[in-house]
Design a protein around this motif. Structure first.
Motif, PDB file in Angstrom:
ATOM      1  N   UNK A 147       4.018  29.060  -0.416  1.00  0.00           N
ATOM      2  CA  UNK A 147       3.559  30.768   0.672  1.00  0.00           C
ATOM      3  C   UNK A 147       4.311  31.833  -0.219  1.00  0.00           C
ATOM      4  N   UNK A 148       5.606  30.776  -0.216  1.00  0.00           N
ATOM      5  CA  UNK A 148       7.174  32.104  -0.685  1.00  0.00           C
ATOM      6  C   UNK A 148       6.350  32.275  -2.721  1.00  0.00           C
ATOM      7  N   UNK A 149       5.949  30.803  -3.030  1.00  0.00           N
ATOM      8  CA  UNK A 149       5.451  30.922  -4.735  1.00  0.00           C
ATOM      9  C   UNK A 149       4.439  32.305  -5.097  1.00  0.00           C
ATOM     10  N   UNK A 150       3.754  32.413  -3.747  1.00  0.00           N
ATOM     11  CA  UNK A 150       2.741  33.195  -3.967  1.00  0.00           C
ATOM     12  C   UNK A 150       3.265  34.445  -3.730  1.00  0.00           C
ATOM     13  N   UNK A 151       4.291  34.937  -2.761  1.00  0.00           N
ATOM     14  CA  UNK A 151       4.517  35.691  -2.530  1.00  0.00           C
ATOM     15  C   UNK A 151       5.084  36.695  -3.711  1.00  0.00           C
ATOM     16  N   UNK A 152       6.231  35.557  -4.386  1.00  0.00           N
ATOM     17  CA  UNK A 152       6.396  36.061  -5.887  1.00  0.00           C
ATOM     18  C   UNK A 152       5.703  36.129  -7.048  1.00  0.00           C
ATOM     19  N   UNK A 153       3.966  35.467  -6.606  1.00  0.00           N
ATOM     20  CA  UNK A 153       3.148  36.204  -7.723  1.00  0.00           C
ATOM     21  C   UNK A 153       2.511  37.454  -7.461  1.00  0.00           C
ATOM     22  N   UNK A 154       2.548  37.731  -6.370  1.00  0.00           N
ATOM     23  CA  UNK A 154       1.522  38.870  -6.110  1.00  0.00           C
ATOM     24  C   UNK A 154       2.643  40.480  -6.224  1.00  0.00           C
ATOM     25  N   UNK A 155       4.432  39.799  -6.140  1.00  0.00           N
ATOM     26  CA  UNK A 155       5.506  40.803  -6.815  1.00  0.00           C
ATOM     27  C   UNK A 155       5.703  41.785  -5.162  1.00  0.00           C
ATOM     28  N   UNK A 156       5.430  40.451  -4.086  1.00  0.00           N
ATOM     29  CA  UNK A 156       6.491  41.290  -2.989  1.00  0.00           C
ATOM     30  C   UNK A 156       7.683  40.175  -3.199  1.00  0.00           C
ATOM     31  N   UNK A 157       8.868  39.761  -3.588  1.00  0.00           N
ATOM     32  CA  UNK A 157       9.648  39.683  -2.994  1.00  0.00           C
ATOM     33  C   UNK A 157      10.307  39.689  -4.515  1.00  0.00           C
ATOM     34  N   UNK A 158      12.040  39.877  -4.149  1.00  0.00           N
ATOM     35  CA  UNK A 158      12.440  40.831  -5.642  1.00  0.00           C
ATOM     36  C   UNK A 158      13.235  40.256  -6.650  1.00  0.00           C
ATOM     37  N   UNK A 159      13.457  39.627  -7.529  1.00  0.00           N
ATOM     38  CA  UNK A 159      13.780  38.521  -8.665  1.00  0.00           C
ATOM     39  C   UNK A 159      15.104  39.437  -9.171  1.00  0.00           C
ATOM     40  N   UNK A 160      15.521  40.299  -8.654  1.00  0.00           N
ATOM     41  CA  UNK A 160      16.677  40.739  -9.490  1.00  0.00           C
ATOM     42  C   UNK A 160      18.392  40.452  -9.715  1.00  0.00           C
ATOM     43  N   UNK A 161      19.207  40.056 -10.259  1.00  0.00           N
ATOM     44  CA  UNK A 161      19.777  39.375  -9.926  1.00  0.00           C
ATOM     45  C   UNK A 161      21.415  40.310  -8.801  1.00  0.00           C
ATOM     46  N   UNK A 162      21.669  39.918  -8.208  1.00  0.00           N
ATOM     47  CA  UNK A 162      22.690  40.577  -7.611  1.00  0.00           C
ATOM     48  C   UNK A 162      23.831  40.419  -8.276  1.00  0.00           C
ATOM     49  N   UNK A 163      24.176  39.375  -9.607  1.00  0.00           N
ATOM     50  CA  UNK A 163      25.323  38.926 -10.019  1.00  0.00           C
ATOM     51  C   UNK A 163      25.426  39.276 -11.577  1.00  0.00           C
ATOM     52  N   UNK A 164      26.401  40.533 -12.197  1.00  0.00           N
ATOM     53  CA  UNK A 164      26.528  41.175 -12.862  1.00  0.00           C
ATOM     54  C   UNK A 164      25.674  39.537 -14.304  1.00  0.00           C
ATOM     55  N   UNK A 165      24.994  39.925 -14.932  1.00  0.00           N
ATOM     56  CA  UNK A 165      24.747  38.858 -16.127  1.00  0.00           C
ATOM     57  C   UNK A 165      25.129  39.557 -17.678  1.00  0.00           C
TER      58      UNK A 165
END
Length: 406
Positions: A147-165
């Motif tokens: 369910x979580x993986x599907x939400x990621x695939x649909x673009x529903x969850x934020x994958x942006x880093x919160x710590x400086x790259x």
């Protein structure tokens, strides 16, 4: 397990002993080997999947029965799935005595360690691992993970880093397809949810962009026929400037970046600046928009090939038979000149033509005719861009063609 503390272990170069050679052991052994562990399998036999790993030199196999605690010496982790509960319990006791964590795959209630259900998402900044644990209920854990993986695939969850790259950012050239969310690829969604900046075209899927968090900066560089507010050289500069600041940049285009999308130029500019570039193909409007209008670009017995060209420049010499489909992108403005040139090159005046406007949108409209009539029909119906023009016998397969014949 009454209590559980999820941990992330670095097993690279560390010994893991796996007892048992069946499919359960094979799945876990492959995952452990993928993480860089040194895996030793002890079992009188191994299944086909394990044998594949053995033959590839990725794991060591000792073809014998478990012989006792000495077999676990030096192991950082033990996994047992011998298929015999007595053996598995003995392995677990021996591991406990030498203070080595043991995963007993046949006794979820008693095992001292468990491997959660897991899925990996690869972002330009590295891997993100999704794992779920449901206290001895692997089915529930798998369902939650999916369910979580599907939400990621649909673009529903934020994958942006919160710590400086690090100092270097990245650029992804993402094909957005013909403008609707459903035809944006899973990888495209993942990258959009990882980006700090999105540089977007006019024909890209705007609903996806509208759902991005407010923290994402959107730079609109959309072009309309005859009006390029942001020239291509400046778009190239924007990509380099933003990524050079250490930001993740997605260049979101309509269609496919490499099908008359100038994606090659953008990639060259970024790589010349020493930036990492990923290219994500998109569903090209050259094929998808005719399909939305019921027109295949090839069809057995009708057309065996097709050519895609830009319609706002001079049409090069092309196959002239009506059994070879011609697809014109960005060709509305130059339609009268294009028609004259095609006829001059040898296409018959009665060759079928279709113009599909605003493909996949609620206002999609198809105009069909022939090279002899299409210019007049387009003027009468006030045909406008964006549109895809299809020339060839495949147009007769369109649901709109009978209306033209009548």
């Amino acid at each position: 397990m009454k209590s559980a503390l999820p941990l992330v272990l670095n097993l690279s170069g560390r010994l893991v002993v796996a007892i048992g050679g069946g499919p359960v052991s094979a799945r876990r052994v492959r995952a452990l080997a993928d993480e860089g562990a040194v895996v030793r399998v002890i079992s009188p036999w191994v299944c086909e999947d394990l044998m594949e790993l053995v033959l590839a030199g990725r794991v060591e196999w000792q073809a014998r029965e478990y012989a006792g605690a000495a077999d676990l010496s030096g192991a950082w982790l033990v996994h047992t799935a011998a298929g015999d509960a007595v053996v598995d319990r003995q392995v677990a006791r021996d591991a406990e005595d030498q203070r080595t964590w043991c995963v007993n795959a046949t006794d979820a209630a008693a095992t001292a360690a468990s491997i959660p259900a897991r899925a990996d998402v690869t972002t330009p900044d590295g891997r993100v691992t999704i794992s779920t644990y449901a206290a001895g209920d692997p089915g529930l854990a798998t369902s939650l993970r999916d369910g979580v993986a599907d939400a990621v695939a649909r673009g529903e969850l934020d994958l942006r880093r919160t710590r400086k790259r690090g100092s270097a950012g990245w650029v992804a050239l993402v094909g957005g397809g013909p403008g609707i969310d459903g035809l944006l690829t899973t990888r495209g969604n993942e990258l959009l949810r990882s980006a700090d900046v999105v540089v977007v075209d006019r024909l890209a899927p705007r609903a996806v962009v509208d759902r991005l968090p407010d923290s994402v900066r959107v730079i609109d560089v959309g072009k309309t026929p005859g009006h390029h507010a942001v020239p291509q050289w400046r778009i190239n500069e924007i990509l380099v400037e933003e990524a050079s600041r250490g930001l993740g940049v997605v260049r979101l285009k309509g269609g496919d970046p490499y099908v008359l999308g100038r994606g090659g130029e953008e990639r060259q500019a970024c790589e010349a600046a020493g930036l990492s570039v990923e290219v994500v193909p998109g569903v090209t409007s050259a094929v998808s928009v005719p399909a939305a209008a019921g027109i295949p670009v090839t069809h057995r017995g009708v057309a065996r090939g097709f050519t895609v060209v830009t319609g706002h420049e001079a049409i090069p010499g092309l196959p002239t038979g009506t059994d070879h489909t011609l697809v014109l992108l960005m060709g509305v403005t130059q339609l009268p000149q294009t028609v004259k040139l095609l006829v001059a090159q040898g296409r018959p005046a009665d060759c079928p033509v279709a113009i599909v406007e605003r493909g996949f949108s609620p206002t999609q409209r198809t105009t069909v005719g022939t090279l002899a009539t299409i210019v007049e029909l387009a003027l009468a119906r006030a045909v406008e861009s964006p549109a895809v023009i299809v020339v060839g016998d495949v147009v007769r397969l369109s649901p709109d063609w009978p209306t033209h014949a009548d």
